[in-house]
Design a protein around this motif. Structure first.
Motif: not given
Length: 664
Positions: A111-118, A185-194
């Protein structure tokens, strides 16, 4: 769907060791595993649930009925992996060689690496979604991902706490969730999960196609219940009953029953929207599977439920159930005092004093007695009897008194000690062990006989309700999907269950070690030729020991050997014994004969672990780092080079159904 007799195997995705030597089995490994199964003449691959469970390793405790588990994503195959190759390889180097995989450590690393990739590709991903290109189009086709993404972001913001413990947004409407999803303001966080779910969908779809192209059926597993801390319960509260917890009644393995803590379904509410949630769930699963296992199918007929105030389910009841009423008790001649006697626990003064005397030093008895007699119990008139105060709602309140374990356990036992549970005003359900209660022992012979007749009538009425309930709900499932349903129907099964399953063409489950004539004195095993065609025969399941461990540590070897027709099998399990047992199981009349892959591995001496207990997937009733982290003992490729094993497994596909013996 096929009516052909098939040989199948069960494997958790995380158990696979593909040629990429990943830290944990991933969806793409299924394609490689399918080729091995094809060589072994295996026709069906059954998976454990693959939905997102967060940091809980149990696949039956999901955060959602729709989203896939990030653990099974192959990071190196993502377009966004460019520049991260070394970090991905580092995760695999750190964890790939372990006997069992460290679930939480691997998930966190991924998950840490996926967040970095995103983060490194965020602008490109957001542009894709905004233009409704691949990701944007996928989101529109998978509407469930919006509340899921909002839920996951909030769960992260609240340090993985249950939604019930969040500071905000514990209760949300559809409008609230839409507003949160659209918040720029939250779009980036939500798009990460999508983005993450779209990538998982792509990889699992490709793997499922590879399995199908190999001529193998892929079977999924749909847990009937949802975790209370899940996106679905949070986002769609109207389709759940959240003031009761589902579980299982007491049995020889769990004398106080099982309280799973999962909410019940509000079937009336679901009927009003034509079971949209279930239909959507089946549609999501149908993208990958040709068959699916319905976990705990009994829950569609009736489900054991307990109070949220209790840890156990000793005071549980079946829902639905035809209750005993005040009018019924009045007909038995019970006045208000007698009704109180059979529905509330009573504790004799002398008995309680004796318990305190034996479990407390003299210096503490007065203080504890005062706590009990002043704060916890009420005296019954002038009698030397006591009842719990109305403020005591269950075991959790009793434990909160802070007494030592023996006294707490005594009070638990007293709390359970009654004939009936009054769950609504004037509606009563019999306690599971009501015949052991203090009240039952004081009834006259005539009263006991009348009471048993009443309970039998209620049971007969309830069974008719259960039959109609199960038939209606399961019909919805059968009619809503082309997938073949297979039911896990273990436990205390009402007589209507196999009848309804047969009418609807749903395969039941027959676990060899438990498929016996339990009502006969020596509890003989049911012959394999008598297994119904509409069933799945298996010698072991993920919650049991493997066949090897069962044989060496649990089985009555003499009885089972005689049943197989081989009275001199060795006490220590070996490939010869494995061949006999698995071949006999393969001769069952069942349409599907399914084996855990560990059990198939025992057909070759190369794959025996030193301790058979290490080969099992889960030990029910325990919570530790061992459960759900099983891995194959070698890579898929290496196992495939074992010609003796491949040939031995392939022989199972040639086994014909045993013929029924003619009555003499």
């Amino acid at each position: 769907m096929t009516k052909t007799r098939l040989i199948g195997t069960v494997v958790p995705v995380g158990a696979l060791r593909g040629s990429r030597a990943a830290a944990v089995g991933e969806f793409p490994d299924l394609a490689e595993f399918a080729q091995l199964c094809k060589k072994m003449k295996i026709d069906l691959i059954q998976l454990l649930p693959v939905n997102d469970t967060g940091y809980d390793s149990s696949p039956y405790s999901s955060l959602t009925a729709f989203a896939l588990h990030p653990l099974y994503l192959r990071l190196g195959d993502l377009p966004e992996a460019k520049g991260f190759e070394e970090k991905i390889a580092a995760i695999d180097r750190e964890f790939a060689g372990m006997e069992r995989f460290p679930y939480q450590n691997i998930l966190k690393a991924k998950m840490d690496l996926l967040r970095a990739m995103y983060k490194a590709n965020e602008a490109k991903i957001e542009k894709n979604a905004a233009k409704k290109a691949v990701l944007g189009a996928w989101i529109e086709k998978n509407a469930w991902v919006k509340p899921y993404a909002v839920y996951r972001r909030l769960k992260d913001a609240n340090r993985q706490k249950s939604w019930k413990d969040w500071k905000t947004h514990r209760e949300v409407t559809v409008k609230d969730m839409a507003a949160l999803w659209e918040d720029p303001k939250l779009r980036g966080e939500h798009l990460f999960w999508a983005w993450l779910q779209q990538a998982l969908d792509v990889q699992f779809s490709e793997a499922a196609k590879a399995v199908a192209d190999a001529g193998i059926l892929l079977e999924g597993d749909l847990p009937i219940l949802m975790n209370d801390d899940s996106c679905d319960v949070w986002a769609y509260p109207g389709i759940f009953i959240r003031d009761l917890a589902a579980g299982a009644p007491p049995d020889m393995y769990s004398p106080k029953g099982q309280n799973w803590g999962f909410p019940l379904y509000n079937w009336d509410a679901q009927e009003k929207d034509k079971y949209a949630w279930w239909k959507g769930r089946l549609a999501a699963a149908g993208k990958y599977y040709q068959a699916y296992r319905i976990d705990h199918v009994l829950g569609f007929f009736r489900i054991w439920s307990a109070s949220l105030s209790d840890y156990s389910s000793a005071l549980g009841r079946f829902v639905p159930y035809t209750p005993v009423t005040d009018a019924d008790l009045k007909k038995l001649g019970f006045d208000k005092g007698r009704v109180r006697w059979v529905t509330l626990p009573h504790i004799p003064t002398a008995e309680l004093a004796d318990v305190l005397h034996h479990n407390l030093p003299e210096s503490e008895r007065e203080e504890v007695s005062k706590l009990l007699f002043d704060k916890t119990l009420d005296r019954v008139g002038d009698e030397e009897l006591w009842q719990f105060k109305k403020k005591i709602k269950g075991e959790k309140d009793i434990e909160a008194l802070g007494l030592n374990p023996p006294i707490t356990q005594y009070l638990f036992d007293m709390w359970h000690n009654r004939i009936f549970l009054e769950y609504e005003k004037g509606k009563y359900s019999p306690v599971w062990y009501y015949q052991d209660s203090r009240a039952y022992q004081t009834l006259s012979g005539r009263e006991k006989e009348a009471l048993e007749e009443l309970l039998q009538k209620c049971l007969e009425k309830s069974e008719k309700v259960w039959e109609e309930h199960g038939k209606k709900l399961l019909s919805v499932l059968v009619e809503s999907s082309p997938m073949l349903p297979c039911a896990e129907d273990l436990g205390a099964v009402p007589s209507c269950v196999p009848q309804v399953l047969a009418k609807l063409g749903i395969l039941g489950l027959r676990v060899v070690r438990w498929h016996r004539y339990w009502d006969k004195s020596d509890q003989p095993y049911i012959p394999f030729e008598d297994y119904p065609e509409l069933s799945v025969c298996t010698p072991a399941v993920h919650d049991s020991s493997t066949v090897r461990e069962w044989w060496e540590c649990e089985a009555n070897q003499e009885q089972f050997s005689g049943f197989l027709g081989y009275p001199s099998l060795p006490r220590v399990y070996n490939p010869g014994t494995a061949k006999i047992i698995l071949t006999k199981a393969a001769s069952a009349g069942s349409r599907f004969r399914v084996f855990q892959f560990q059990d198939l591995l025992h057909l070759s001496s190369k794959w025996y672990a030193q301790d058979p207990a290490t080969e099992r997937i889960n030990v029910p009733g325990t919570c530790n780092n061992f459960n759900w982290t099983y891995r194959l003992p070698a890579s898929i490729d290496e196992i495939g080079k074992d010609k003796d094993l491949v040939n031995a497994v392939a022989e199972l596909s040639k086994v014909k159904a045993a013929k029924k013996q003619r009555a003499k």
